[in-house]
Design a protein around this motif. Structure first.
Motif, PDB file in Angstrom:
ATOM      1  N   ARG A 187     -26.151 -11.487 -16.746  1.00  0.00           N
ATOM      2  CA  ARG A 187     -26.094 -10.905 -15.395  1.00  0.00           C
ATOM      3  C   ARG A 187     -25.077  -9.756 -15.330  1.00  0.00           C
ATOM      4  N   GLN A 188     -23.992  -9.900 -16.066  1.00  0.00           N
ATOM      5  CA  GLN A 188     -22.973  -8.843 -16.061  1.00  0.00           C
ATOM      6  C   GLN A 188     -23.551  -7.522 -16.534  1.00  0.00           C
ATOM      7  N   PHE A 189     -24.452  -7.559 -17.522  1.00  0.00           N
ATOM      8  CA  PHE A 189     -25.074  -6.314 -17.976  1.00  0.00           C
ATOM      9  C   PHE A 189     -25.866  -5.675 -16.840  1.00  0.00           C
ATOM     10  N   TYR A 190     -26.681  -6.465 -16.161  1.00  0.00           N
ATOM     11  CA  TYR A 190     -27.513  -5.903 -15.095  1.00  0.00           C
ATOM     12  C   TYR A 190     -26.669  -5.412 -13.922  1.00  0.00           C
ATOM     13  N   GLU A 191     -25.542  -6.051 -13.683  1.00  0.00           N
ATOM     14  CA  GLU A 191     -24.650  -5.583 -12.620  1.00  0.00           C
ATOM     15  C   GLU A 191     -23.995  -4.258 -12.987  1.00  0.00           C
ATOM     16  N   TRP A 192     -23.909  -3.951 -14.266  1.00  0.00           N
ATOM     17  CA  TRP A 192     -23.461  -2.627 -14.721  1.00  0.00           C
ATOM     18  C   TRP A 192     -24.623  -1.634 -14.690  1.00  0.00           C
ATOM     19  N   TYR A 193     -25.788  -2.071 -15.098  1.00  0.00           N
ATOM     20  CA  TYR A 193     -26.959  -1.203 -15.301  1.00  0.00           C
ATOM     21  C   TYR A 193     -27.549  -0.704 -13.982  1.00  0.00           C
ATOM     22  N   TRP A 194     -27.765  -1.614 -13.042  1.00  0.00           N
ATOM     23  CA  TRP A 194     -28.487  -1.246 -11.831  1.00  0.00           C
ATOM     24  C   TRP A 194     -27.759  -0.194 -10.992  1.00  0.00           C
ATOM     25  N   PRO A 195     -26.457  -0.266 -10.742  1.00  0.00           N
ATOM     26  CA  PRO A 195     -25.813   0.772  -9.916  1.00  0.00           C
ATOM     27  C   PRO A 195     -25.950   2.178 -10.499  1.00  0.00           C
ATOM     28  N   LEU A 196     -25.973   2.316 -11.810  1.00  0.00           N
ATOM     29  CA  LEU A 196     -26.105   3.645 -12.415  1.00  0.00           C
ATOM     30  C   LEU A 196     -27.446   4.266 -12.079  1.00  0.00           C
ATOM     31  N   LEU A 197     -28.483   3.450 -12.036  1.00  0.00           N
ATOM     32  CA  LEU A 197     -29.827   3.960 -11.743  1.00  0.00           C
ATOM     33  C   LEU A 197     -30.114   4.014 -10.245  1.00  0.00           C
ATOM     34  N   SER A 198     -29.589   3.076  -9.490  1.00  0.00           N
ATOM     35  CA  SER A 198     -29.837   3.092  -8.046  1.00  0.00           C
ATOM     36  C   SER A 198     -29.207   4.318  -7.394  1.00  0.00           C
ATOM     37  N   ALA A 199     -28.079   4.785  -7.956  1.00  0.00           N
ATOM     38  CA  ALA A 199     -27.465   6.012  -7.426  1.00  0.00           C
ATOM     39  C   ALA A 199     -28.403   7.192  -7.623  1.00  0.00           C
ATOM     40  N   ALA A 200     -29.119   7.226  -8.754  1.00  0.00           N
ATOM     41  CA  ALA A 200     -30.057   8.321  -9.027  1.00  0.00           C
ATOM     42  C   ALA A 200     -31.224   8.294  -8.042  1.00  0.00           C
ATOM     43  N   GLN A 201     -31.598   7.105  -7.585  1.00  0.00           N
ATOM     44  CA  GLN A 201     -32.747   6.969  -6.694  1.00  0.00           C
ATOM     45  C   GLN A 201     -32.501   7.618  -5.342  1.00  0.00           C
ATOM     46  N   THR A 202     -31.247   7.706  -4.929  1.00  0.00           N
ATOM     47  CA  THR A 202     -30.909   8.286  -3.631  1.00  0.00           C
ATOM     48  C   THR A 202     -30.655   9.776  -3.684  1.00  0.00           C
ATOM     49  N   GLN A 203     -30.647  10.369  -4.885  1.00  0.00           N
ATOM     50  CA  GLN A 203     -30.341  11.799  -5.008  1.00  0.00           C
ATOM     51  C   GLN A 203     -31.553  12.650  -4.680  1.00  0.00           C
ATOM     52  N   ALA A 236     -37.089   7.158 -19.981  1.00  0.00           N
ATOM     53  CA  ALA A 236     -36.814   8.504 -19.473  1.00  0.00           C
ATOM     54  C   ALA A 236     -35.804   8.467 -18.336  1.00  0.00           C
ATOM     55  N   ALA A 237     -35.908   7.477 -17.461  1.00  0.00           N
ATOM     56  CA  ALA A 237     -34.934   7.350 -16.379  1.00  0.00           C
ATOM     57  C   ALA A 237     -33.550   7.050 -16.927  1.00  0.00           C
ATOM     58  N   GLU A 238     -33.487   6.254 -17.977  1.00  0.00           N
ATOM     59  CA  GLU A 238     -32.200   5.911 -18.593  1.00  0.00           C
ATOM     60  C   GLU A 238     -31.597   7.127 -19.293  1.00  0.00           C
ATOM     61  N   VAL A 239     -32.439   7.921 -19.967  1.00  0.00           N
ATOM     62  CA  VAL A 239     -31.948   9.149 -20.602  1.00  0.00           C
ATOM     63  C   VAL A 239     -31.307  10.063 -19.560  1.00  0.00           C
ATOM     64  N   ALA A 240     -31.993  10.237 -18.448  1.00  0.00           N
ATOM     65  CA  ALA A 240     -31.540  11.190 -17.439  1.00  0.00           C
ATOM     66  C   ALA A 240     -30.319  10.705 -16.670  1.00  0.00           C
ATOM     67  N   HIS A 241     -30.232   9.400 -16.401  1.00  0.00           N
ATOM     68  CA  HIS A 241     -29.237   8.933 -15.438  1.00  0.00           C
ATOM     69  C   HIS A 241     -28.195   7.969 -15.999  1.00  0.00           C
ATOM     70  N   ILE A 242     -28.362   7.553 -17.245  1.00  0.00           N
ATOM     71  CA  ILE A 242     -27.331   6.728 -17.878  1.00  0.00           C
ATOM     72  C   ILE A 242     -26.771   7.431 -19.108  1.00  0.00           C
ATOM     73  N   PHE A 243     -27.638   7.848 -20.022  1.00  0.00           N
ATOM     74  CA  PHE A 243     -27.167   8.393 -21.295  1.00  0.00           C
ATOM     75  C   PHE A 243     -26.374   9.678 -21.120  1.00  0.00           C
ATOM     76  N   ALA A 244     -26.690  10.464 -20.098  1.00  0.00           N
ATOM     77  CA  ALA A 244     -26.024  11.757 -19.919  1.00  0.00           C
ATOM     78  C   ALA A 244     -24.700  11.651 -19.175  1.00  0.00           C
ATOM     79  N   ARG A 245     -24.289  10.460 -18.812  1.00  0.00           N
ATOM     80  CA  ARG A 245     -23.037  10.329 -18.067  1.00  0.00           C
ATOM     81  C   ARG A 245     -21.841  10.571 -19.004  1.00  0.00           C
TER      82      ARG A 245
END
Length: 304
Positions: free
Chosen positions: A288-304, A34-43
């Motif tokens: 590791r490259q995948f996670y370095e792409w993945y985490w910033p997309l979700l961490s930005a949502a955490q601060t909103q 659900a977090a990925e749908v909201a903050h990654i898939f909709a980009r």
């Protein structure tokens, strides 16, 4: 928004600089998805298909991303809409068919009917309202550029939102006049993260193992590989944590003949081989490259 612990652990491990050891929940849990749908898939942006998919008035097709669904419909040549596929009454899908041609959109659950621009069409529904402007299916931002139908699922409103800029890179102008030579959907029992890393690392699958000349990425879930005047669109369609589909749409020069299946599909074979690796090491395949792409997309949502 508070992220699931399995996602936050990825950020902590990246910051520590050590080994990435994901929890099983990162691939199996619905709160993560659900977090990925909201903050990654909709980009923005999602390249959903070629403009020839909507060649005549009334043509429509559906694109699903997790729990979200969008209907692309042509009202007229200069009026193409990307509509949220959810009835205003009870949220039931207005469009169940994958594609077709119609003069209206109809929700089978309670019979609400919509014009092709999303307006509530039946005057007997909510006759008490003099201002019916809000009774219309929400529009996503969309545009057609160089023949590509592009949707921004982060921007939605009763009126079509103005589309933002999109970087088209090496996509040639001639793609607008191209012809779709094949379109095929593939299904996997993998989490979308495994499928994305595999496809993004293997665009040559579209050209029988020959490396593409260029690859252009559109948002987190679509990319186009180009080779010798041909284009191949990969569109990822995560359905739920343990099931991900993708469509491969091949586009040739104007007048290019349709491609027909001839023998075994090498992509099916490649998916089977990689599926064995996913089953054998479901927590250890992402780099590791995948996670370095993945985490910033979700961490930005955490601060909103």
């Amino acid at each position: 928004m508070e992220l699931p612990d399995s996602i936050k652990a990825i950020g902590e491990q990246l910051e520590a600089g050590g080994e990435i050891a994901p929890a099983p929940e990162l691939f199996e849990a619905y709160p993560v998805f659900a977090a990925e749908v909201a903050h990654i898939f909709a980009r923005p942006w999602l390249a959903v298909d070629h403009a020839s998919r909507l060649a005549a008035d009334g043509d429509f097709f559906r694109a699903d991303i997790g729990s979200r669904s969008v209907v692309l419909v042509r009202e007229a040549e200069d009026r193409i809409h990307a509509l949220r596929n959810a009835c205003l009454h009870a949220g039931y899908r207005v469009c169940e068919e994958e594609s077709g041609r119609a003069d209206h959109l109809f929700c089978q659950y309670h019979g609400w009917s919509y014009a092709l621009d999303g307006r509530l069409a039946d005057p007997y529904l909510r006759p008490d309202l003099t201002d019916r402007s809000r009774f219309r299916l929400p529009h996503y931002a969309m545009q057609i550029s160089r023949g590509l139908i592009l949707v921004d699922m982060s921007a939605v409103s009763p009126e079509p939102p103005p589309p933002g800029p999109v970087e088209l890179g090496a996509i040639p102008e001639t793609l607008a006049e191209g012809a779709v030579t094949s379109r095929k959907r593939y299904s996997t029992t993998w989490n979308w993260k495994h499928l994305r890393q595999f496809l993004w690392a293997s665009p040559e699958l579209a050209f029988a193992g020959e490396d593409p000349d260029e690859v252009v990425e559109f948002g987190p879930l679509s990319l186009i590989a180009l080779r010798n005047g041909e284009a191949a669109l990969f569109r990822l369609a995560p359905r739920f944590p343990g099931h991900s589909d993708f469509e491969l749409i091949r586009i040739g020069a104007p007048g290019a003949p349709a491609q027909t299946a001839n023998g075994a599909d090498p992509i099916d074979d490649a998916l089977r081989r990689h599926g064995d690796r996913v089953a054998g090491a479901p927590l250890g395949l992402l780099d590791r490259q995948f996670y370095e792409w993945y985490w910033p997309l979700l961490s930005a949502a955490q601060t909103q």
